[in-house]
Design a protein around this motif. Structure first.
Motif, PDB file in Angstrom:
ATOM      1  N   HIS A  44       0.861  -1.185   0.000  1.00  0.00           N
ATOM      2  CA  HIS A  44       0.000   0.000   0.000  1.00  0.00           C
ATOM      3  C   HIS A  44       0.899   1.238   0.000  1.00  0.00           C
ATOM      4  O   HIS A  44       1.944   1.269   0.672  1.00  0.00           O
ATOM      5  N   ALA A  45       0.507   2.219  -0.782  1.00  0.00           N
ATOM      6  CA  ALA A  45       1.312   3.434  -0.945  1.00  0.00           C
ATOM      7  C   ALA A  45       1.274   4.277   0.320  1.00  0.00           C
ATOM      8  O   ALA A  45       0.221   4.445   0.928  1.00  0.00           O
ATOM      9  N   VAL A  46       2.435   4.794   0.711  1.00  0.00           N
ATOM     10  CA  VAL A  46       2.516   5.744   1.823  1.00  0.00           C
ATOM     11  C   VAL A  46       2.880   7.137   1.326  1.00  0.00           C
ATOM     12  O   VAL A  46       2.546   8.128   1.965  1.00  0.00           O
ATOM     13  N   ILE A  47       3.554   7.216   0.184  1.00  0.00           N
ATOM     14  CA  ILE A  47       3.887   8.495  -0.465  1.00  0.00           C
ATOM     15  C   ILE A  47       3.672   8.311  -1.960  1.00  0.00           C
ATOM     16  O   ILE A  47       4.117   7.314  -2.538  1.00  0.00           O
ATOM     17  N   GLY A  58      13.894   7.407   1.109  1.00  0.00           N
ATOM     18  CA  GLY A  58      14.517   6.596   2.127  1.00  0.00           C
ATOM     19  C   GLY A  58      13.546   6.212   3.223  1.00  0.00           C
ATOM     20  O   GLY A  58      12.341   6.473   3.139  1.00  0.00           O
ATOM     21  N   HIS A  59      14.092   5.605   4.246  1.00  0.00           N
ATOM     22  CA  HIS A  59      13.344   5.102   5.391  1.00  0.00           C
ATOM     23  C   HIS A  59      13.969   5.725   6.631  1.00  0.00           C
ATOM     24  O   HIS A  59      15.175   5.949   6.675  1.00  0.00           O
ATOM     25  N   TYR A  60      13.165   6.014   7.650  1.00  0.00           N
ATOM     26  CA  TYR A  60      13.699   6.598   8.877  1.00  0.00           C
ATOM     27  C   TYR A  60      13.141   5.861  10.083  1.00  0.00           C
ATOM     28  O   TYR A  60      12.073   5.246  10.025  1.00  0.00           O
ATOM     29  N   ALA A 113       5.899  10.069   5.335  1.00  0.00           N
ATOM     30  CA  ALA A 113       4.687   9.325   5.706  1.00  0.00           C
ATOM     31  C   ALA A 113       5.039   7.854   5.860  1.00  0.00           C
ATOM     32  O   ALA A 113       5.878   7.334   5.117  1.00  0.00           O
ATOM     33  N   GLY A 114       4.425   7.201   6.826  1.00  0.00           N
ATOM     34  CA  GLY A 114       4.550   5.766   6.970  1.00  0.00           C
ATOM     35  C   GLY A 114       5.961   5.239   7.119  1.00  0.00           C
ATOM     36  O   GLY A 114       6.257   4.140   6.668  1.00  0.00           O
TER      37      GLY A 114
END
Length: 192
Positions: free
Chosen positions: A39-42, A118-120, A143-144
């Motif tokens: 599912h899309a978060v951005i 990226g991811h945080y 987001a997400g």
């Protein structure tokens, strides 16, 4: 007297949302039969379009694995094979910031699109991007657990000029900078 060329400059970081129908088509063409697991978060369009890129969709599955699909219209592609971003593939688990694919591509004479994601970790409250030696920081879309950035960069009329490198910055909820890619390229999250 000859005028010196203008320094590269960020001319826009404005993104616009991609509608849900287009997001589904982008993920479908990028991931094939795996698309239904994500599912899309951005999902945003970039401030300027390149020949093969005008947006980015970041999506996540139930196991917390992310994918980055660049888009052109309703078609999606990924620079990674497989398209999924295994969250600890770059340095191992525990880093404040981990990068997906990022790139710069020409959009016309003296113009480039800079795009990355990226991811945080949960301790990150804000992600910003600076370019080259310019200290100005532009907010990333967050987001997400993922972030994405896009910028239109003017490099001047010389087609051999390259845009400045993007640098990721992360801040905690108190506004303290806890990560600076320029000085800490792969720092681990040591907070307890």
């Amino acid at each position: 007297m000859t005028a010196s060329p203008a320094a590269p400059a960020v001319t826009s970081t404005a993104t616009t949302p991609i509608d849900a129908g287009a997001v589904a088509r982008i993920l479908g063409s990028c991931l094939g039969s795996e698309a239904s697991k994500y599912h899309a978060v951005i999902a945003v369009r970039t401030p300027v379009a390149a020949t093969d890129t005008d947006g980015v969709v970041i999506a996540v599955d139930s196991a917390g694995q992310y994918v980055q699909c660049e888009s052109k219209g309703d078609k999606g592609t990924s620079m990674s094979v497989p398209a999924t971003f295994i969250n600890d593939r770059l340095w191992g688990a525990g880093h404040l910031i981990e990068f997906f694919d990022s790139f710069s591509t020409p959009t016309g004479a003296g113009q480039h699109l800079s795009l990355g994601a990226g991811h945080y970790t949960p301790g990150v409250a804000k992600v910003t991007i600076s370019y080259g030696d310019d200290p100005t920081q532009y907010p990333a879309v967050m987001a997400g657990g993922a972030f994405a950035y896009a910028a239109a960069v003017t490099t001047g009329p010389d087609r051999t000029s390259f845009p400045p490198a993007p640098y990721v910055h992360a801040y905690d909820a108190n506004g303290k900078e806890i990560y600076n890619q320029k000085t800490q390229p792969n720092v681990k999250n040591t907070r307890k």
